[in-house]
Design an enzyme around this catalytic site. Structure first.
Site, PDB file in Angstrom:
ATOM      1  N   GLY A  66      20.524   0.200  23.356  1.00  0.00           N
ATOM      2  CA  GLY A  66      20.522   0.712  24.585  1.00  0.00           C
ATOM      3  C   GLY A  66      20.591  -0.554  25.513  1.00  0.00           C
ATOM      4  CG  HIS A  67      22.582  -3.775  25.096  1.00  0.00           C
ATOM      5  ND1 HIS A  67      23.332  -4.523  24.293  1.00  0.00           N
ATOM      6  CD2 HIS A  67      21.512  -3.491  24.125  1.00  0.00           C
ATOM      7  CE1 HIS A  67      22.883  -4.816  22.989  1.00  0.00           C
ATOM      8  NE2 HIS A  67      21.748  -4.221  23.047  1.00  0.00           N
ATOM      9  CD  GLN A 109      19.333  -2.674  17.080  1.00  0.00           C
ATOM     10  OE1 GLN A 109      20.450  -3.339  16.080  1.00  0.00           O
ATOM     11  NE2 GLN A 109      20.105  -1.652  17.855  1.00  0.00           N
ATOM     12  CE  LYS A 158      19.326  -7.482  22.140  1.00  0.00           C
ATOM     13  NZ  LYS A 158      17.715  -6.770  22.349  1.00  0.00           N
ATOM     14  CG  ASP A 204      13.833  -2.132  23.402  1.00  0.00           C
ATOM     15  OD1 ASP A 204      15.092  -1.681  23.608  1.00  0.00           O
ATOM     16  OD2 ASP A 204      13.060  -1.613  22.825  1.00  0.00           O
TER      17      ASP A 204
HETATM   18  P1  IMP Z   1      17.071   2.384  13.348  1.00  0.00           P
HETATM   19  O1  IMP Z   1      17.728   1.260  13.991  1.00  0.00           O
HETATM   20  O2  IMP Z   1      17.125   3.607  14.351  1.00  0.00           O
HETATM   21  O3  IMP Z   1      17.134   2.683  12.070  1.00  0.00           O
HETATM   22  O4  IMP Z   1      15.385   2.282  13.457  1.00  0.00           O
HETATM   23  C1  IMP Z   1      14.828   1.356  12.981  1.00  0.00           C
HETATM   24  C2  IMP Z   1      13.603   0.530  13.879  1.00  0.00           C
HETATM   25  O5  IMP Z   1      14.375  -0.289  14.771  1.00  0.00           O
HETATM   26  C3  IMP Z   1      12.934   1.478  14.497  1.00  0.00           C
HETATM   27  O6  IMP Z   1      11.677   0.942  14.596  1.00  0.00           O
HETATM   28  C4  IMP Z   1      13.440   1.561  15.896  1.00  0.00           C
HETATM   29  O7  IMP Z   1      12.663   1.928  17.031  1.00  0.00           O
HETATM   30  C5  IMP Z   1      13.891   0.019  15.999  1.00  0.00           C
HETATM   31  N1  IMP Z   1      15.165   0.064  16.845  1.00  0.00           N
HETATM   32  C6  IMP Z   1      16.459   0.349  16.638  1.00  0.00           C
HETATM   33  N2  IMP Z   1      17.124  -0.151  17.640  1.00  0.00           N
HETATM   34  C7  IMP Z   1      16.385  -0.495  18.499  1.00  0.00           C
HETATM   35  C8  IMP Z   1      16.626  -1.048  20.025  1.00  0.00           C
HETATM   36  O8  IMP Z   1      17.847  -1.069  20.333  1.00  0.00           O
HETATM   37  N3  IMP Z   1      15.352  -1.352  20.496  1.00  0.00           N
HETATM   38  C9  IMP Z   1      14.341  -1.530  19.979  1.00  0.00           C
HETATM   39  N4  IMP Z   1      14.110  -1.002  18.827  1.00  0.00           N
HETATM   40  C10 IMP Z   1      15.015  -0.616  18.130  1.00  0.00           C
END
Ligand code: IMP
Length: 429
Positions: free
Chosen positions: A40-41, A228, A16, A13
């Site tokens: 979520g870009h 991420q 990017k 977040d």
């Molecule tokens: P997962 O990727 O859905 O398995 O989540 C694993 C961890 O990564 C959790 O803490 C999510 O909140 C975090 N996470 C996954 N995708 C994002 C993102 O795009 N932005 C911020 N945190 C993320």
């Protein structure tokens, strides 16, 4: 060498999407290399003619899609939820943005199935909650590494798809029913649903590694877009509170099938403060009203899940680590304007455990949970920066803050963003 990698240097977040959209103006190809629809870009397009300003949140399609000259690639390292992808393509199409002939999907990318999402949700009800996005990311990567996953190429062959789905669903239904007491999924409905994706997806599917390497030979420029952030990397992040892929720069080569020798530079995107969604240690987290203020001024709510993000001050200890594991050569600072109204801006410069100063960022959560951040306090600038269009016109305190970061991190800060719009991007020097 024409590849530039864009990585999130914190917990995701960082903004990017906006930076990739901005840089896309001067590149030929934008390629996503890992993660899935957990990302979520956000990209904001300016008003044009009768069309008002528009905001798009992309989950799978690279953020270069808004530039008609750019070809977008979803690489082999991404896990694709076909339903989410189709919805995203349809949403773009209805907004007049064409994906035909401009979007390429790796035949080797793995698919996210309904049972992955079911398992992701159910596992989060156990005692070791990660706080995942519930998009099935972990379970899909489990299948990839178990070598039982279903790939994009399998969608194109009905017999193979049926065989693989049947094998998977038997195993997953047993897990859902016996281990979790959850409802089983219906094989026939699933086959029906996924067979329909082949017609829609067919025109986009190709060997994207071959395409990218051909492009490299022709000296075309490629921007590799990470999702991420480094501190959520399954190998280098705050394990187990991480995602299941490699957002760090190394992931770009494996996730796209391009050689490390093709990489020219690595830009780290850094938010001017810190946020984290989900569970796990966060040394500079503010659980008081200052954190609340950062959240409301910065609009810190998940672009994918809508969850409120945890907020805190910038952390140079974790950033130095992120720069090291990514090999970051240049930084883009985002959301500087969010700090406009603060009297004081603390920056974490060291970690202490008891009376001991740590020499770096500990990636074991046991230690990280115990650290106390040591802050250096900067005077705020108390001036609106969102209308500033040149770095030299930023308030002196804001420039000092940026210069201090640059000096401490020993990496050039090339860009500063003061808002979500394209024109709110300042080039430093
Ligand atoms: P997962 O990727 O859905 O398995 O989540 C694993 C961890 O990564 C959790 O803490 C999510 O909140 C975090 N996470 C996954 N995708 C994002 C993102 O795009 N932005 C911020 N945190 C993320």
């Amino acid at each position: 060498m024409p590849v530039q990698i864009i990585v999130g240097a914190q917990w995701g977040d960082e903004g990017k999407g906006k930076i990739v959209d901005h840089l896309s103006e001067h590149v030929d190809i934008v390629a996503r290399y890992q993660g899935g629809a957990n990302a979520g870009h956000t990209v904001v397009l300016p008003a044009r003619g009768k069309t008002k300003e528009r905001e798009f949140v992309l989950h799978l399609i690279p953020s270069g899609i808004f530039h008609p000259h750019v070809t977008c690639v979803i690489g082999n390292g991404v896990v694709i939820d076909p339903k989410a992808l189709m919805a995203e393509i349809a949403q773009l199409r209805s907004a007049g943005i064409n994906t035909k002939g401009r979007l390429l999907i790796s035949h080797n990318a793995h698919l996210i199935m309904p049972y992955h999402k079911a398992l992701d949700t159910i596992r989060e009800q156990g005692d070791q909650k990660i706080g995942t996005t519930g998009r099935g990311i972990g379970p899909a990567y489990i299948d990839k590494y178990m070598r039982t996953g279903i790939r994009v190429v399998d969608l194109l062959d009905r017999d193979v798809l049926c065989k693989k789905l049947r094998r998977n669903i038997e195993e997953k239904n047993e897990l859902l029913r016996k281990v979790y007491g959850a409802t089983e999924l219906d094989l026939d409905a699933l086959i029906q649903e996924y067979q329909e994706f082949d017609r829609e997806i067919d025109e986009y599917v190709t060997d994207t590694s071959e395409y990218l390497n051909r492009a490299l030979r022709k000296k075309r420029s490629i921007l590799a877009e990470g999702a991420q952030g480094a501190l959520l990397d399954v190998d280098h992040g705050t394990y187990p509170y991480v995602t299941s892929s490699n957002p760090t720069s190394g992931g770009a080569c494996t996730g796209l099938g391009i050689p490390p020798t093709s990489v020219r530079s690595i830009m780290g995107v850094v938010k001017a403060y810190s946020t984290r969604v989900g569970n796990g240690p966060f040394p500079t987290e503010l659980t008081d009203e200052t954190g609340e203020r950062l959240r409301s001024v910065g609009g810190e709510f998940g672009a994918t899940t809508g969850r409120p993000r945890r907020c805190g001050w910038l952390d140079l200890v974790s950033l130095a680590y992120s720069i090291r594991v990514n090999g970051i050569t240049e930084i883009a600072i985002t959301k500087l304007d969010v700090l406009d109204a603060f009297d004081e801006i603390p920056v974490c410069i060291q970690y202490r455990v008891g009376s001991k100063t740590l020499s770096g960022f500990p990636t074991d959560v046991q230690t990280l949970e115990k650290v106390t951040p040591v802050y250096r306090i900067f005077k705020g600038w108390r001036t609106q920066t969102s209308d500033v269009r040149a770095f030299r016109d930023l308030p002196p305190n804001a420039r000092s803050y940026i210069r201090f970061l640059e000096k401490s991190l020993r990496v050039r800060i090339g860009m500063v963003s003061v808002g979500a719009r394209r024109d709110q991007t300042l080039h430093v020097r």
